[in-house]
Design a protein around this motif. Structure first.
Motif, mmCIF file in Angstrom:
data_model
loop_
_atom_site.group_PDB
_atom_site.id
_atom_site.type_symbol
_atom_site.label_atom_id
_atom_site.label_comp_id
_atom_site.label_asym_id
_atom_site.label_seq_id
_atom_site.Cartn_x
_atom_site.Cartn_y
_atom_site.Cartn_z
ATOM 1 N N TRP A 37 8.775 9.459 29.470
ATOM 2 C CA TRP A 37 8.651 10.823 30.231
ATOM 3 C C TRP A 37 9.864 10.655 31.104
ATOM 4 O O TRP A 37 10.641 9.870 31.070
ATOM 5 C CB TRP A 37 7.654 10.670 31.441
ATOM 6 C CG TRP A 37 7.439 12.197 31.987
ATOM 7 C CD1 TRP A 37 7.770 12.462 33.377
ATOM 8 C CD2 TRP A 37 6.724 13.259 31.453
ATOM 9 N NE1 TRP A 37 7.482 13.737 33.519
ATOM 10 C CE2 TRP A 37 7.054 14.260 32.419
ATOM 11 C CE3 TRP A 37 6.519 13.636 30.222
ATOM 12 C CZ2 TRP A 37 6.635 15.559 32.302
ATOM 13 C CZ3 TRP A 37 6.309 15.103 29.735
ATOM 14 C CH2 TRP A 37 6.161 16.018 31.079
ATOM 15 N N SER A 38 10.347 12.006 31.435
ATOM 16 C CA SER A 38 11.715 12.066 32.428
ATOM 17 C C SER A 38 11.265 13.077 33.360
ATOM 18 O O SER A 38 10.549 14.343 32.976
ATOM 19 C CB SER A 38 12.710 12.489 31.380
ATOM 20 O OG SER A 38 13.786 12.395 32.256
ATOM 21 N N SER A 44 6.185 13.501 25.073
ATOM 22 C CA SER A 44 5.592 12.295 25.890
ATOM 23 C C SER A 44 4.567 11.582 25.135
ATOM 24 O O SER A 44 4.490 10.375 25.038
ATOM 25 C CB SER A 44 5.347 12.480 27.158
ATOM 26 O OG SER A 44 4.668 11.575 27.855
ATOM 27 N N GLY A 52 16.603 10.073 34.451
ATOM 28 C CA GLY A 52 16.406 8.837 33.317
ATOM 29 C C GLY A 52 15.087 8.807 32.635
ATOM 30 O O GLY A 52 14.097 9.656 33.253
ATOM 31 N N LEU A 53 15.003 8.136 31.701
ATOM 32 C CA LEU A 53 13.653 7.921 30.987
ATOM 33 C C LEU A 53 13.210 6.668 31.521
ATOM 34 O O LEU A 53 13.339 5.946 32.300
ATOM 35 C CB LEU A 53 14.074 7.470 29.533
ATOM 36 C CG LEU A 53 14.361 8.684 28.851
ATOM 37 C CD1 LEU A 53 14.582 7.868 27.425
ATOM 38 C CD2 LEU A 53 13.163 9.691 28.593
ATOM 39 N N LYS A 87 18.969 8.689 29.202
ATOM 40 C CA LYS A 87 18.553 10.004 29.199
ATOM 41 C C LYS A 87 17.961 10.224 27.530
ATOM 42 O O LYS A 87 18.265 9.666 26.815
ATOM 43 C CB LYS A 87 19.589 11.054 29.545
ATOM 44 C CG LYS A 87 20.249 10.649 30.982
ATOM 45 C CD LYS A 87 20.481 11.969 31.755
ATOM 46 C CE LYS A 87 21.083 11.604 32.888
ATOM 47 N NZ LYS A 87 20.670 12.677 33.863
ATOM 48 N N SER A 88 17.036 11.251 27.736
ATOM 49 C CA SER A 88 16.543 11.533 26.185
ATOM 50 C C SER A 88 17.057 12.666 25.689
ATOM 51 O O SER A 88 17.214 13.838 26.487
ATOM 52 C CB SER A 88 15.095 11.555 26.154
ATOM 53 O OG SER A 88 14.474 12.141 25.213
ATOM 54 N N PHE A 126 16.897 17.023 33.521
ATOM 55 C CA PHE A 126 16.124 15.728 33.728
ATOM 56 C C PHE A 126 16.924 14.408 34.093
ATOM 57 O O PHE A 126 18.299 14.420 33.739
ATOM 58 C CB PHE A 126 15.322 15.609 32.319
ATOM 59 C CG PHE A 126 14.306 16.705 32.309
ATOM 60 C CD1 PHE A 126 13.048 16.664 32.948
ATOM 61 C CD2 PHE A 126 14.682 17.364 31.067
ATOM 62 C CE1 PHE A 126 12.196 17.413 32.769
ATOM 63 C CE2 PHE A 126 13.379 18.661 31.221
ATOM 64 C CZ PHE A 126 12.436 18.496 31.871
ATOM 65 N N GLU A 175 12.464 11.174 41.155
ATOM 66 C CA GLU A 175 12.718 9.636 40.581
ATOM 67 C C GLU A 175 12.557 8.707 41.654
ATOM 68 O O GLU A 175 12.023 7.675 41.433
ATOM 69 C CB GLU A 175 14.182 9.473 39.784
ATOM 70 C CG GLU A 175 14.344 10.181 38.672
ATOM 71 C CD GLU A 175 15.539 9.932 37.917
ATOM 72 O OE1 GLU A 175 16.659 9.576 38.580
ATOM 73 O OE2 GLU A 175 15.841 10.206 36.683
ATOM 74 N N ILE A 225 12.216 3.956 36.423
ATOM 75 C CA ILE A 225 13.075 4.884 35.848
ATOM 76 C C ILE A 225 14.309 4.396 35.700
ATOM 77 O O ILE A 225 15.106 3.856 36.145
ATOM 78 C CB ILE A 225 13.005 6.103 36.609
ATOM 79 C CG1 ILE A 225 11.636 6.570 36.736
ATOM 80 C CG2 ILE A 225 14.066 7.500 36.035
ATOM 81 C CD1 ILE A 225 11.346 7.695 37.758
#
Length: 122
Positions: A34-35, A28, A91-92, A80-81, A89, A41, A76
């Motif tokens: 971040w997620s 991060s 979304g980013l 996704k990462s 996790f 969320e 958000i």
């Protein structure tokens, strides 16, 4: 979806973000992303749109320290990462790190959370 500039008469929100490991926080800090879990969320997105600023205070579970804090810099999204794998996790979103420093919880024991039975912030 950049955060609007600070609006008068709207609250600043603060969230403690717990990470299961230091590696996620290092990612991060390097990438400004971040997620979190899908269950968090909605609360973060709502705070982002309804508050003048949202600050995230990071801590690795079991470390006894805060690892720094950042400002939430976007809502958000759905993307996704790959950095975090598929560990549940969502979304980013973008974060702007303000301070990257390990601070022992004992330095913040005078801070109490009125929304959590006045327990210490850690």
């Amino acid at each position: 979806s950049k955060s609007p500039s600070p609006r008068q008469n709207t609250p600043i929100r603060y969230f403690i973000m717990k990470s299961s490991n230091l590696e996620n926080i290092e990612i991060s800090q390097q990438k400004g992303i971040w997620s979190t879990t899908p269950s968090k969320e909605r609360k973060l997105n709502r705070a982002f749109w309804e508050s003048s600023m949202v600050y995230l205070i990071f801590s690795v579970q079991g470390s006894g320290h805060f690892q720094g804090f950042a400002r939430m810099d976007s809502s958000i999204g759905c993307e996704k990462s790959q950095d975090w794998g598929s560990a549940g996790f969502g979304g980013l979103f973008k974060v702007e790190w303000i301070r990257k420093e390990s601070i022992p919880f004992q330095f913040a024991h005078h801070l109490l959370n009125p929304w959590n039975d006045n327990k210490k912030v850690q």
